[in-house]
Design an enzyme around this catalytic site. Structure first.
Site, PDB file in Angstrom:
ATOM      1  N   GLU A   1      26.356  20.864 -26.055  1.00 30.90           N
ATOM      2  CA  GLU A   1      25.068  20.185 -25.933  1.00 30.90           C
ATOM      3  C   GLU A   1      24.814  19.276 -27.134  1.00 30.90           C
ATOM      4  O   GLU A   1      25.061  19.651 -28.281  1.00 30.90           O
ATOM      5  CB  GLU A   1      23.968  21.245 -25.824  1.00 30.90           C
TER       6      GLU A   1
ATOM      7  N   CYS B   1      22.637  24.487 -20.696  1.00 27.75           N
ATOM      8  CA  CYS B   1      22.281  25.624 -21.534  1.00 27.75           C
ATOM      9  C   CYS B   1      21.155  26.483 -20.969  1.00 27.75           C
ATOM     10  O   CYS B   1      21.383  27.347 -20.130  1.00 27.75           O
ATOM     11  CB  CYS B   1      21.941  25.142 -22.945  1.00 27.75           C
TER      12      CYS B   1
ATOM     13  N   SER C   1      25.109  44.544 -57.597  1.00 25.01           N
ATOM     14  CA  SER C   1      24.274  45.609 -58.135  1.00 25.01           C
ATOM     15  C   SER C   1      24.952  46.966 -58.109  1.00 25.01           C
ATOM     16  O   SER C   1      24.459  47.925 -58.708  1.00 25.01           O
ATOM     17  CB  SER C   1      22.976  45.693 -57.322  1.00 25.01           C
TER      18      SER C   1
ATOM     19  N   ILE D   1      24.919  48.804 -51.583  1.00 19.64           N
ATOM     20  CA  ILE D   1      25.623  48.435 -50.367  1.00 19.64           C
ATOM     21  C   ILE D   1      25.307  47.013 -49.904  1.00 19.64           C
ATOM     22  O   ILE D   1      26.135  46.362 -49.271  1.00 19.64           O
ATOM     23  CB  ILE D   1      25.327  49.458 -49.245  1.00 19.64           C
TER      24      ILE D   1
ATOM     25  N   SER E   1      24.588  44.056 -51.775  1.00 26.78           N
ATOM     26  CA  SER E   1      25.404  43.054 -52.468  1.00 26.78           C
ATOM     27  C   SER E   1      26.880  43.294 -52.206  1.00 26.78           C
ATOM     28  O   SER E   1      27.680  42.353 -52.178  1.00 26.78           O
ATOM     29  CB  SER E   1      25.103  43.062 -53.966  1.00 26.78           C
TER      30      SER E   1
END
Length: 747
Positions: free
Chosen positions: A73, A203, A393, A396, A398
């Site tokens: 599209e 679409c 850090s 989980i 980062s």
């Protein structure tokens, strides 16, 4: 270039097998049609690049022997132009590109379906332009526009409301010179070739209850094209595939679905997956995630299969009464009347009613590994920067961001091993290699070391465990890692404050108030953002290189929804690959990546308790995210879906959860949780107006800028709504007690 040709049935020795009921003795009775559709990595307003990719897709389609090519599209200007569609320049340049396509050698001898905006009688329409041999056959405007979620098509375009009607459209002079045409049909019509009939569906029209393909099919249209700009969302592909299968299961016909692929300059990733369906069966599928700029999917089909499928009395009765579509006739045949005229390498794509095809669905974990990684690659190469920077850090979130960057490097290495010249060229430039360099990024870890920079920004409140995890992860993926303590920076700012006010703030653990405690946490978080940008701008220079880095954010969708982040802290960045992904899905992704990549270090992140580490650790207190928030991440996902997807306010959310959670929570407990969520969401709503642009992957994203349009100043105590919840909760029976008693009896 990866070619997605459909492979037909094969014998045990690998040779193609052609069912005898398809290849008849009389070769003239075999009608073979070779269509193809494309996934293009278009870029909004990149008219030159978009033209080159369109021409490459047409050339590839012709090499396959295809006679019909369908593209995504608005492929000429790019789907994501947004308010640029209101500019006359965008329409003008689209006509200029179309003129190049019409005049090209690539577009001769094949019917092409291309997309662009067209102004007809001073109204802007989202259109498909069907061309053949330097002629425009039809301009077909979109009739049903996407106008919710991420889409605002009614802001730019007007739907064509004259169904099964057409008018003359007078062409610009730059087109008249090439085509020799002054005017062409514009409207809801179909294309009639010498051997079949083609109809266009755009679409959103597939997703409507009364899709155009139904009426077109009843009027004899056998091939339907669908040009799409459909974005990736976790677990979404199944819905799209089922709609495409359903479109021709009862109706019969060939369905060609072309979709954009890649990041065209916004938060969305268009996930390609071009499809060809015949009579309710998917017979060809393109990749859903790819670094390729051009991908063509083709198949050779037997039109007689469609006609046989439609030979039903009930269908014929409806078709006999169907309203007529205007047919634009073209003296061209899509089909070949001779079996030996089909290219030998397309024989394996011959279809029959009994042939099988294994449709590929990625697991949500694979989608997270691939979608954001492809998005990051497009963003990196098109922004012309030298890499990414992320503060690690030891948690989980980062970690997931870093692993997605590593996944990107793995995809780059795979493409380089295949000899993808575009990927190799982009990788050399990003890595700082000269154009004539022989460097090829074959090792993902080595390439990561060139383009990815990580940093652990510790304070006196940080633990040895998080520091070590950050270091171990950086070594595992190969990032250039920096480890620092920022206590002196924090102390300098606090000394300034004390010098001005003569007051020294203290943490709660040291006797301070809630206001002091929050301010001391926030200054650490905000200074990390300042340091992130400092290091992102100067780390390449420190390594003897030129250019700068893009800063990546690492706040997940649940934290953003709850407002559990500091405004303008290290969650504020240039872009965020996990900002639309839930904590629950991120954990599953890390568990998947631990084995798939493989990265054994990831197991330590899964077992760690999520913590911001912004308060002092004492014998009786260790800061933990879920305790701070007053709700779990799993609960946040439920709240998010009910609020956004199921459109619940506080009261309706409470009534739904009474049924869903009533077996283990009392009505009063559920009421407390719902009220707490809406209170925290409301008072932190202002933070969502400044969220880092994030990869959109989740249906309940709170992204204010595009997806979640709501006020940011709320009556956060919701006095009317909460009072009604409390009144109902007080009189409802507590089912959780009965469940607990029943379990006790069984035990």
């Amino acid at each position: 270039m990866v070619e997605g040709i459909y492979e037909g049935a094969r014998l045990d020795d690998g040779t193609p097998h052609y069912p005898c009921n398809l290849v008849r003795n009389d070769s003239l009775s075999v009608i073979i049609c070779s269509p193809s559709d494309s996934s293009l990595n278009q870029w909004a307003l990149d008219f030159q690049g978009n033209l080159e990719r369109i021409l490459a897709s047409i050339a590839t389609a012709k090499e396959r022997g295809a006679t019909l090519r369908v593209g995504p599209e608005l492929e000429i200007p790019g789907y994501g132009c947004l308010d640029h569609f209101l500019e006359g320049d965008t329409v003008l340049h689209s006509w200029e590109v179309l003129a190049k396509i019409l005049a090209s050698e690539e577009a001769q001898g094949i019917v092409c379906d291309v997309g662009m905006p067209v102004v007809h009688k001073n109204v802007i329409y989202n259109c498909r332009v069907i061309i053949h041999d330097r002629k425009i056959l039809l301009i077909r405007p979109k009739m049903w526009l996407a106008n919710d979620g991420n889409y605002r098509e009614l802001r730019y375009f007007t739907p064509w409301m004259k169904h099964r009607q057409w008018e003359d459209h007078y062409l610009p002079r730059i087109i008249q010179v090439i085509t020799g045409q002054t005017k062409v049909p514009f409207g809801d019509a179909v294309i009639s070739t010498q051997d079949t009939c083609i109809g266009v569906e755009l679409c959103e029209e597939l997703f409507t209850p009364a899709s155009p393909h139904i009426l077109m099919g009843l009027d004899g249209v056998e091939i339907f094209t669908n040009s799409s700009g459909s974005h990736h969302e976790l677990r979404k592909l199944y819905t799209r595939v089922e709609l495409i299968k359903e479109a021709t299961l009862k109706l019969g016909g060939v369905y060609l679905y072309a979709n954009q692929q890649g990041c065209d300059g916004d938060r969305l990733y268009y996930d390609g997956c071009a499809l060809i369906a015949v009579n309710g069966r998917i017979v060809a599928q393109g990749s859903q995630f790819s670094l390729n700029d051009v991908e063509v999917v083709s198949a050779t089909i037997d039109i007689e299969d469609v006609r046989a499928h439609r030979a039903k009395s009930s269908r014929s009765m409806q078709a006999a009464a169907a309203e007529r579509y205007h047919r634009v006739e073209v003296p061209f045949a899509l089909t070949s009347g001779k079996f030996d005229s089909v290219r030998e390498d397309n024989m394996s794509a011959l279809l029959s009613t009994g042939s099988s095809f294994n449709l590929r669905y990625h697991s949500p974990e694979e989608e997270i590994a691939l979608g954001p990684a492809c998005w990051l690659w497009d963003y990196l190469r098109r922004s012309r920067t030298q890499g990414y920077f992320v503060p690690l850090s030891g948690g989980i979130d980062s970690c997931a961001t870093a692993v997605i960057v590593y996944s990107m490097s793995r995809l780059v290495a795979e493409a380089a091993r295949r000899g993808d010249s575009q990927v190799i060229s982009d990788a050399r430039r990003i890595a700082g290699e000269p154009e004539n360099s022989s460097y090829i990024p074959l090792d993902p870890r080595e390439f990561t070391g060139r383009i990815f920079h990580t940093c652990y920004m510790g304070t006196e409140n940080s633990s040895k465990e998080t520091r070590q995890r950050a270091k171990d992860l950086s070594e595992a993926i190969g990032s250039y890692h920096v480890d620092l303590n920022m206590d002196m920076v924090v102390k300098a700012v606090l000394t300034l404050f004390t010098g001005v006010t003569r007051r020294e703030p203290k943490f709660r653990a040291h006797g301070g108030s809630a206001a002091e405690n929050l301010a001391l946490q926030n200054i650490q978080a905000r200074l990390r953002m300042v340091l992130s940008y400092l290091f992102a701008q100067l780390l390449p220079w420190a390594r003897g290189r030129i250019g700068g880095l893009l800063v990546l954010g690492s706040a997940n969708v649940d934290e953003s929804l709850r407002g559990y982040l500091t405004k303008y802290d290290c969650s504020s960045a240039d872009i965020n690959p996990i900002g639309g992904i839930s904590k629950t899905d991120l954990k599953k992704f890390i568990a998947y990546a631990e084995k798939a990549f493989p990265l054994p270090i990831l197991s330590s992140f899964l077992s760690a308790v999520p913590t911001a580490e912004l308060e002092p650790i004492t014998e009786t207190y260790v800061q933990a995210d879920e305790a701070d928030m007053g709700m779990t991440y799993d609960e946040l996902s439920v709240f998010g879906r009910l609020r956004k997807v199921e459109k619940c306010g506080p009261y309706s959310m409470f009534t739904k959860l009474v049924h869903e959670w009533g077996s283990f929570l009392s009505p009063v407990q559920i009421a407390d949780k719902v009220k707490l969520f809406f209170f925290e969401h409301a008072r932190n709503r202002h933070k969502m107006t400044t969220l880092t642009p994030s990869y959109h992957a989740e249906s309940y994203s709170p992204d204010d800028n595009r997806f979640d349009l709501r006020p940011f100043l709320y009556p956060s105590r919701f006095p009317w709504q909460f009072k009604k919840i409390d009144e109902i909760a007080a009189v409802l029976p507590d089912r959780s007690v009965a469940v607990i008693q029943e379990k006790a009896k069984q035990d």
